[in-house]
Every structure is written in structure tokens, then in C-alpha cells.
Design a protein around this motif. Structure first.
Motif, PDB file in Angstrom:
ATOM      1  N   LEU A  39       0.828  -1.204   0.000  1.00  0.00           N
ATOM      2  CA  LEU A  39       0.000   0.000   0.000  1.00  0.00           C
ATOM      3  C   LEU A  39       0.863   1.255   0.000  1.00  0.00           C
ATOM      4  O   LEU A  39       0.626   2.189  -0.773  1.00  0.00           O
ATOM      5  CB  LEU A  39      -0.929  -0.014   1.214  1.00  0.00           C
ATOM      6  CG  LEU A  39      -1.842   1.193   1.374  1.00  0.00           C
ATOM      7  CD1 LEU A  39      -2.829   1.265   0.221  1.00  0.00           C
ATOM      8  CD2 LEU A  39      -2.587   1.100   2.694  1.00  0.00           C
ATOM      9  N   HIS A  40       1.891   1.295   0.840  1.00  0.00           N
ATOM     10  CA  HIS A  40       2.775   2.459   0.899  1.00  0.00           C
ATOM     11  C   HIS A  40       3.499   2.676  -0.427  1.00  0.00           C
ATOM     12  O   HIS A  40       3.647   3.811  -0.884  1.00  0.00           O
ATOM     13  CB  HIS A  40       3.789   2.314   2.035  1.00  0.00           C
ATOM     14  CG  HIS A  40       3.192   2.529   3.386  1.00  0.00           C
ATOM     15  ND1 HIS A  40       2.555   3.691   3.753  1.00  0.00           N
ATOM     16  CD2 HIS A  40       3.126   1.719   4.462  1.00  0.00           C
ATOM     17  CE1 HIS A  40       2.127   3.593   4.994  1.00  0.00           C
ATOM     18  NE2 HIS A  40       2.455   2.388   5.452  1.00  0.00           N
ATOM     19  N   ARG A  43       0.983   4.133  -2.952  1.00  0.00           N
ATOM     20  CA  ARG A  43       0.718   5.545  -2.659  1.00  0.00           C
ATOM     21  C   ARG A  43       1.891   6.419  -3.059  1.00  0.00           C
ATOM     22  O   ARG A  43       1.711   7.495  -3.621  1.00  0.00           O
ATOM     23  CB  ARG A  43       0.436   5.732  -1.167  1.00  0.00           C
ATOM     24  CG  ARG A  43      -0.917   5.284  -0.750  1.00  0.00           C
ATOM     25  CD  ARG A  43      -1.119   5.540   0.721  1.00  0.00           C
ATOM     26  NE  ARG A  43      -2.429   5.087   1.142  1.00  0.00           N
ATOM     27  CZ  ARG A  43      -2.778   4.930   2.406  1.00  0.00           C
ATOM     28  NH1 ARG A  43      -1.922   5.175   3.367  1.00  0.00           N
ATOM     29  NH2 ARG A  43      -3.978   4.512   2.713  1.00  0.00           N
ATOM     30  N   GLU A  44       3.097   5.956  -2.759  1.00  0.00           N
ATOM     31  CA  GLU A  44       4.293   6.729  -3.097  1.00  0.00           C
ATOM     32  C   GLU A  44       4.406   6.921  -4.605  1.00  0.00           C
ATOM     33  O   GLU A  44       4.693   8.007  -5.085  1.00  0.00           O
ATOM     34  CB  GLU A  44       5.530   6.011  -2.565  1.00  0.00           C
ATOM     35  CG  GLU A  44       6.818   6.760  -2.805  1.00  0.00           C
ATOM     36  CD  GLU A  44       8.009   6.014  -2.227  1.00  0.00           C
ATOM     37  OE1 GLU A  44       9.008   5.900  -2.943  1.00  0.00           O
ATOM     38  OE2 GLU A  44       7.917   5.546  -1.077  1.00  0.00           O
ATOM     39  N   LEU A  46       1.982   6.767  -6.850  1.00  0.00           N
ATOM     40  CA  LEU A  46       0.881   7.561  -7.387  1.00  0.00           C
ATOM     41  C   LEU A  46       0.966   9.033  -7.000  1.00  0.00           C
ATOM     42  O   LEU A  46       0.402   9.876  -7.676  1.00  0.00           O
ATOM     43  CB  LEU A  46      -0.461   6.986  -6.919  1.00  0.00           C
ATOM     44  CG  LEU A  46      -0.837   5.640  -7.525  1.00  0.00           C
ATOM     45  CD1 LEU A  46      -2.097   5.097  -6.863  1.00  0.00           C
ATOM     46  CD2 LEU A  46      -1.025   5.756  -9.021  1.00  0.00           C
ATOM     47  N   SER A  47       1.655   9.348  -5.927  1.00  0.00           N
ATOM     48  CA  SER A  47       1.707  10.729  -5.462  1.00  0.00           C
ATOM     49  C   SER A  47       3.040  11.406  -5.764  1.00  0.00           C
ATOM     50  O   SER A  47       3.280  12.506  -5.301  1.00  0.00           O
ATOM     51  CB  SER A  47       1.444  10.785  -3.953  1.00  0.00           C
ATOM     52  OG  SER A  47       2.489  10.138  -3.258  1.00  0.00           O
ATOM     53  N   ALA A  57      -1.764   8.084 -12.862  1.00  0.00           N
ATOM     54  CA  ALA A  57      -2.570   8.194 -11.650  1.00  0.00           C
ATOM     55  C   ALA A  57      -3.782   9.075 -11.901  1.00  0.00           C
ATOM     56  O   ALA A  57      -4.885   8.757 -11.468  1.00  0.00           O
ATOM     57  CB  ALA A  57      -1.729   8.760 -10.512  1.00  0.00           C
TER      58      ALA A  57
END
Length: 73
Positions: A39-40, A43-44, A46-47, A57
């Protein structure tokens, strides 16, 4: 150094490394720890502010938004 790596040579190198006194072993991660790590990472990626994944994204978010709007109609 040996070239042309293959499974036999990989196994030989692993066996040799495991016999060294300075070899350190790490505990096996639980399934929950692996899920959080995944998950991390997602997120990393995609952001990332200037990363190559940013346009992808945005498309994914737009696509999900369109799917939700279509489901409500």
C-alpha cells in the motif's frame, strides 16, 4: 567473477553466502506487513510530484470517478 548466471550458480552463491560468519538473516514478514508495504509503495508511486506515473494516476482517478457516476445514473 563468474559470468552467464544460471540457477545452479545462484544456488551455489546462496549456499556459500549462508556459511559465512558475517551473514545476517532477517525475520520473515507477516502477510499484514507485506500488505501495508504494498500500500505504501502504491501511494508513493501515485503521489510522486514529478514522477512518470503521475499522468497514469490522474487517468485512473478520472476513470474511477466516471465509473461511479455511471453506476449512480
Amino acid at each position: 567473477m563468474k559470468s552467464h548466471k544460471n540457477d545452479d550458480r545462484d544456488a551455489e552463491a546462496i549456499a556459500e553466502a549462508a556459511t559465512r560468519p558475517t551473514m545476517r538473516f532477517v525475520p520473515v514478514k507477516s502477510e499484514e506487513q507485506l500488505n501495508v508495504q504494498t500500500l505504501h509503495r502504491a501511494r508513493e508511486r501515485l503521489s510522486a510530484p514529478h514522477g512518470a506515473h503521475q499522468p497514469i494516476a490522474r487517468c485512473a482517478v478520472r476513470s474511477r470517478h466516471r465509473q461511479r457516476r455511471g453506476a449512480q445514473s
